[in-house]
Write a protein that holds these residues in place. Sequence first.
Motif, mmCIF file in Angstrom:
data_model
loop_
_atom_site.group_PDB
_atom_site.id
_atom_site.type_symbol
_atom_site.label_atom_id
_atom_site.label_comp_id
_atom_site.label_asym_id
_atom_site.label_seq_id
_atom_site.Cartn_x
_atom_site.Cartn_y
_atom_site.Cartn_z
ATOM 1 N N SER A 117 0.874 -1.175 0.000
ATOM 2 C CA SER A 117 0.000 0.000 0.000
ATOM 3 C C SER A 117 0.914 1.229 0.000
ATOM 4 C CB SER A 117 -0.939 -0.057 1.206
ATOM 5 O OG SER A 117 -1.845 1.013 1.178
ATOM 6 N N ALA A 121 -2.242 6.076 1.735
ATOM 7 C CA ALA A 121 -3.468 5.535 2.331
ATOM 8 C C ALA A 121 -3.584 5.897 3.809
ATOM 9 C CB ALA A 121 -3.494 4.023 2.159
ATOM 10 N N TRP A 138 -5.845 6.687 8.769
ATOM 11 C CA TRP A 138 -6.295 6.420 7.389
ATOM 12 C C TRP A 138 -6.549 7.743 6.693
ATOM 13 C CZ3 TRP A 138 -6.888 2.006 4.514
ATOM 14 C CH2 TRP A 138 -6.717 0.793 5.192
ATOM 15 N N THR A 139 -6.208 7.796 5.423
ATOM 16 C CA THR A 139 -6.498 8.976 4.601
ATOM 17 C C THR A 139 -8.002 9.188 4.482
ATOM 18 O OG1 THR A 139 -4.457 8.995 3.343
ATOM 19 C CG2 THR A 139 -6.430 9.709 2.163
ATOM 20 N N VAL A 141 -10.569 10.153 2.069
ATOM 21 C CA VAL A 141 -10.628 10.278 0.604
ATOM 22 C C VAL A 141 -11.570 11.392 0.138
ATOM 23 C CG1 VAL A 141 -9.895 7.952 -0.071
ATOM 24 C CG2 VAL A 141 -12.297 8.369 0.443
ATOM 25 N N ALA A 146 -6.895 14.813 -1.176
ATOM 26 C CA ALA A 146 -6.755 13.426 -1.652
ATOM 27 C C ALA A 146 -6.831 13.422 -3.176
ATOM 28 C CB ALA A 146 -7.839 12.544 -1.040
ATOM 29 N N LYS A 151 -6.203 8.602 -3.514
ATOM 30 C CA LYS A 151 -7.486 7.879 -3.437
ATOM 31 C C LYS A 151 -7.304 6.427 -3.865
ATOM 32 C CE LYS A 151 -10.839 11.517 -4.212
ATOM 33 N NZ LYS A 151 -11.617 12.242 -5.181
ATOM 34 N N LYS A 153 -4.782 4.413 -3.755
ATOM 35 C CA LYS A 153 -4.107 3.545 -2.792
ATOM 36 C C LYS A 153 -4.975 3.300 -1.562
ATOM 37 C CE LYS A 153 -0.624 1.926 -3.315
ATOM 38 N NZ LYS A 153 -0.333 0.659 -4.054
ATOM 39 N N THR A 154 -5.713 4.322 -1.121
ATOM 40 C CA THR A 154 -6.556 4.167 0.067
ATOM 41 C C THR A 154 -7.706 3.201 -0.235
ATOM 42 O OG1 THR A 154 -6.080 6.483 0.514
ATOM 43 C CG2 THR A 154 -7.796 5.462 1.854
ATOM 44 N N GLU A 157 -6.424 -0.418 -0.649
ATOM 45 C CA GLU A 157 -6.073 -1.124 0.603
ATOM 46 C C GLU A 157 -7.326 -1.489 1.387
ATOM 47 O OE1 GLU A 157 -3.215 0.668 3.435
ATOM 48 O OE2 GLU A 157 -3.954 -0.792 4.921
ATOM 49 N N ARG A 158 -8.282 -0.542 1.454
ATOM 50 C CA ARG A 158 -9.514 -0.844 2.196
ATOM 51 C C ARG A 158 -10.275 -2.002 1.550
ATOM 52 N NH1 ARG A 158 -10.858 1.948 6.565
ATOM 53 N NH2 ARG A 158 -10.519 4.196 6.717
ATOM 54 N N ASN A 177 3.101 0.230 4.167
ATOM 55 C CA ASN A 177 2.743 1.567 3.699
ATOM 56 C C ASN A 177 3.997 2.444 3.620
ATOM 57 O OD1 ASN A 177 0.403 0.183 5.058
ATOM 58 N ND2 ASN A 177 -0.663 1.939 4.222
#
Length: 334
Positions: A117, A121, A138-139, A141, A146, A151, A153-154, A157-158, A177
């Motif tokens: 990631s 993120a 956590w970012t 988004v 962002a 966005k 990568k976040t 990963e989620r 990360n």
Amino acid sequence: MLVTGGSGYIAGETIRQLLAAGWTVHTTVRNLAREAELRPLLGGTPETLKFFAADLMADAGWAEAAAGCTHLCHMASPLPASAPKNHDELIVPARDGALRALRAAKGAGIRRVVLTSSMAAVAYGHGRGQHRFTEADWTNVDSPDAYAYVKSKTIAERAARDWVAAEGGEMEFVSINPVLVLGPLHSADFSTSLEAIKKLLEGSIPGLPNFGFGVVDVRDVADMHVRCLTAPDMAGERFLCSGRFLWMKDIAAILKAGLGDSARKVPTRRLPDWLVRIAALFDPLIRQVLGELGNERDADTSHARQKLGWTTRPEEQTILDTARDMIRLGIVKV
Ligand code: NAP
């Protein structure tokens, strides 16, 4: 062991370390014609390193690549040098590609997945100023900070974490990360993360903007991946992967001090924030990162250091190794 995106910068170093540690590695590339160019850079033999064709945007090839593997490092994800018009150009391959790799992993009976990631993120949309982030962050988004890559990568990963929780069964999922990855280069096909060093060396920016990033060496990033593949008790883990936070002026000073005449084009003047804001009106790439101006995004890496015994080499060495290889490979003319 499957490492996706074998043509990538971090994947290359990870594959070299895995082969040296005795693993048999499968890797994916979009186009199998690249095998001839990549094999001499990665090492191994046709028995220990096998190439498969697979694209993040299509189902073909993933099951074949994962067959016979016990572990997956999913690294392939778009990292473009320019800002896309539509955020989905990055989000869709990042998210759907991760899910394709995970489904193939489950089909092959893979028990441990390490996802590459990003700090992207973790550290965006938390306001301006100084922050020290941990794995709990956590970012956001929905924040204007962002941008498309952040966005992608976040969301990827989620989506991967959620999929493993819902569908993964016995599969253990770990994310790594990293911050900005720099370090030695093996070919002139270089990752976007090295652009900042290139621009400084060739003097293509008129001064030093008030931007900064955490810096980590590609050898240490690969080492963290290898550790995560074998350390006990990894299910659900997340590890920030960073060395020190450095401002552009710090990086420029390291280049000047370490490279002598080869660093003569590296700027020394600071660019005032108002000038960077004006430049952003005309340059979409600067506009994309304008929210970064003056931000100090530090990463607390005590979790990786304690749980994995992970360490980093000095950032000076990382930056100078990057620069020397860029000069040696003719990526920059100094
Ligand atoms: P890189 O050298 O640009 O590698 C990206 C890889 O993704 C390449 O192998 C590329 O294949 C592959 N890829 C892109 N789009 C694809 C698609 N549609 N289908 C299949 N493969 C595709 O970048 P990197 O620096 O090694 O990054 C590797 C991973 O680390 C990425 O997940 C990135 O987000 C993450 N990361 C990087 C940094 C950094 O500073 N470099 C920091 C944090 C996280 P092609 O060669 O065919 O384009």
